[in-house]
Design a protein around this motif. Structure first.
Motif, short mmCIF file in Angstrom:
data_model
loop_
_atom_site.label_atom_id
_atom_site.label_comp_id
_atom_site.label_asym_id
_atom_site.label_seq_id
_atom_site.Cartn_x
_atom_site.Cartn_y
_atom_site.Cartn_z
N GLU A 39 16.47 -12.68 -3.00
CA GLU A 39 16.99 -12.48 -1.65
C GLU A 39 16.07 -11.58 -0.84
O GLU A 39 15.79 -11.85 0.34
CB GLU A 39 18.39 -11.88 -1.69
CG GLU A 39 19.44 -12.87 -2.14
CD GLU A 39 20.82 -12.26 -2.28
OE1 GLU A 39 21.77 -13.03 -2.46
OE2 GLU A 39 20.96 -11.02 -2.22
N ALA A 40 15.57 -10.51 -1.46
CA ALA A 40 14.67 -9.59 -0.75
C ALA A 40 13.38 -10.31 -0.35
O ALA A 40 12.88 -10.12 0.77
CB ALA A 40 14.36 -8.38 -1.63
N VAL A 41 12.85 -11.14 -1.23
CA VAL A 41 11.64 -11.91 -0.92
C VAL A 41 11.93 -12.88 0.23
O VAL A 41 11.13 -13.00 1.17
CB VAL A 41 11.13 -12.67 -2.16
CG1 VAL A 41 10.08 -13.70 -1.79
CG2 VAL A 41 10.57 -11.67 -3.19
N GLN A 42 13.06 -13.56 0.18
CA GLN A 42 13.41 -14.51 1.24
C GLN A 42 13.53 -13.82 2.59
O GLN A 42 13.04 -14.32 3.60
CB GLN A 42 14.72 -15.23 0.90
CG GLN A 42 14.58 -16.22 -0.23
CD GLN A 42 15.90 -16.81 -0.67
OE1 GLN A 42 16.94 -16.16 -0.60
NE2 GLN A 42 15.85 -18.04 -1.16
N ILE A 43 14.17 -12.67 2.63
CA ILE A 43 14.33 -11.94 3.90
C ILE A 43 12.97 -11.43 4.38
O ILE A 43 12.66 -11.50 5.57
CB ILE A 43 15.34 -10.79 3.74
CG1 ILE A 43 16.73 -11.34 3.41
CG2 ILE A 43 15.37 -9.91 4.98
CD1 ILE A 43 17.32 -12.26 4.45
N ALA A 46 11.10 -14.30 5.86
CA ALA A 46 11.66 -14.64 7.17
C ALA A 46 11.13 -13.68 8.24
O ALA A 46 10.81 -14.11 9.35
CB ALA A 46 13.18 -14.60 7.12
N ALA A 47 11.01 -12.40 7.91
CA ALA A 47 10.48 -11.43 8.87
C ALA A 47 9.03 -11.74 9.21
O ALA A 47 8.63 -11.68 10.38
CB ALA A 47 10.62 -10.02 8.30
N GLU A 48 8.24 -12.09 8.20
CA GLU A 48 6.84 -12.46 8.44
C GLU A 48 6.76 -13.73 9.27
O GLU A 48 5.93 -13.85 10.19
CB GLU A 48 6.11 -12.67 7.11
CG GLU A 48 5.87 -11.38 6.35
CD GLU A 48 5.23 -11.63 4.99
OE1 GLU A 48 4.62 -12.72 4.80
OE2 GLU A 48 5.33 -10.74 4.13
N LEU A 49 7.61 -14.69 8.98
CA LEU A 49 7.62 -15.95 9.73
C LEU A 49 8.01 -15.72 11.18
O LEU A 49 7.46 -16.34 12.09
CB LEU A 49 8.58 -16.94 9.07
CG LEU A 49 8.67 -18.31 9.70
CD1 LEU A 49 7.31 -19.00 9.72
CD2 LEU A 49 9.67 -19.16 8.92
N LEU A 50 8.93 -14.79 11.42
CA LEU A 50 9.33 -14.47 12.78
C LEU A 50 8.14 -13.95 13.58
O LEU A 50 7.93 -14.33 14.74
CB LEU A 50 10.46 -13.45 12.78
CG LEU A 50 11.02 -13.03 14.13
CD1 LEU A 50 11.53 -14.24 14.90
CD2 LEU A 50 12.12 -12.01 13.95
N GLN A 51 7.32 -13.12 12.96
CA GLN A 51 6.11 -12.61 13.63
C GLN A 51 5.14 -13.75 13.93
O GLN A 51 4.59 -13.84 15.02
CB GLN A 51 5.43 -11.53 12.78
CG GLN A 51 4.18 -10.96 13.40
CD GLN A 51 4.44 -10.33 14.76
OE1 GLN A 51 5.45 -9.69 14.98
NE2 GLN A 51 3.52 -10.52 15.70
N GLN A 52 4.96 -14.65 12.96
CA GLN A 52 4.09 -15.80 13.19
C GLN A 52 4.63 -16.68 14.31
O GLN A 52 3.87 -17.20 15.14
CB GLN A 52 3.96 -16.63 11.91
CG GLN A 52 3.18 -15.96 10.81
CD GLN A 52 3.19 -16.78 9.53
OE1 GLN A 52 3.69 -17.90 9.49
NE2 GLN A 52 2.64 -16.22 8.47
N THR A 72 9.81 -26.39 10.99
CA THR A 72 10.17 -26.67 9.60
C THR A 72 10.33 -25.38 8.81
O THR A 72 11.32 -25.19 8.07
CB THR A 72 9.11 -27.57 8.94
OG1 THR A 72 9.03 -28.79 9.68
CG2 THR A 72 9.44 -27.86 7.49
N ALA A 73 9.37 -24.47 8.96
CA ALA A 73 9.42 -23.20 8.23
C ALA A 73 10.59 -22.34 8.72
O ALA A 73 11.28 -21.70 7.91
CB ALA A 73 8.11 -22.44 8.41
N ASP A 80 17.84 -20.01 4.20
CA ASP A 80 17.85 -18.97 3.18
C ASP A 80 18.58 -17.72 3.67
O ASP A 80 19.37 -17.11 2.93
CB ASP A 80 16.42 -18.60 2.78
CG ASP A 80 15.71 -19.72 2.03
OD1 ASP A 80 16.40 -20.64 1.53
OD2 ASP A 80 14.47 -19.66 1.94
N ALA A 81 18.34 -17.32 4.91
CA ALA A 81 18.99 -16.12 5.46
C ALA A 81 20.50 -16.32 5.55
O ALA A 81 21.27 -15.39 5.25
CB ALA A 81 18.40 -15.78 6.82
#
Length: 100
Positions: A39-43, A46-52, A72-73, A80-81
């Motif tokens: 769960e920690a990895v998934q969150i 998601a934070a990194e993806l939000l920046q991208q 898609t990502a 997951d979130a």
């Protein structure tokens, strides 16, 4: 017997995309810790993806393919979130003392 409300929704799917649940009284057991770590990895992802996503969307010349990959990502990260949020909500509800 453990009721469905006491089961922990795990951060991965089983065969055919069906949800997986953990029945345990040991929140520090191997499977509970594994689920916590995933769960920690998934969150974090998601934070990194939000920046991208911010960077791609700020680029007015972003190509359609980049936007499709982003969508898609983002869809996978949101799934997951939501699963983590649902799992944590069930855990909190199961731990609340009964109301009198």
């Amino acid at each position: 017997m453990t009721t469905r409300n006491e089961l922990r929704l795990l951060p991965w799917s089983g065969p055919e995309g069906k949800p997986c649940y953990l029945s345990t009284d040991d929140s520090d057991g191997h499977m509970s810790r594994l689920a916590d770590n995933i769960e920690a990895v998934q969150i974090g992802m998601a934070a990194e993806l939000l920046q991208q996503a911010r960077e791609i969307l700020d680029n007015e010349d972003a190509e359609l393919e980049a936007l499709r990959l982003l969508a898609t990502a983002l869809t996978a990260a949101l799934r997951d979130a939501l699963r983590v949020a649902t799992s944590r909500g069930h855990l909190l509800a199961a731990r609340e003392p009964p109301r009198s």
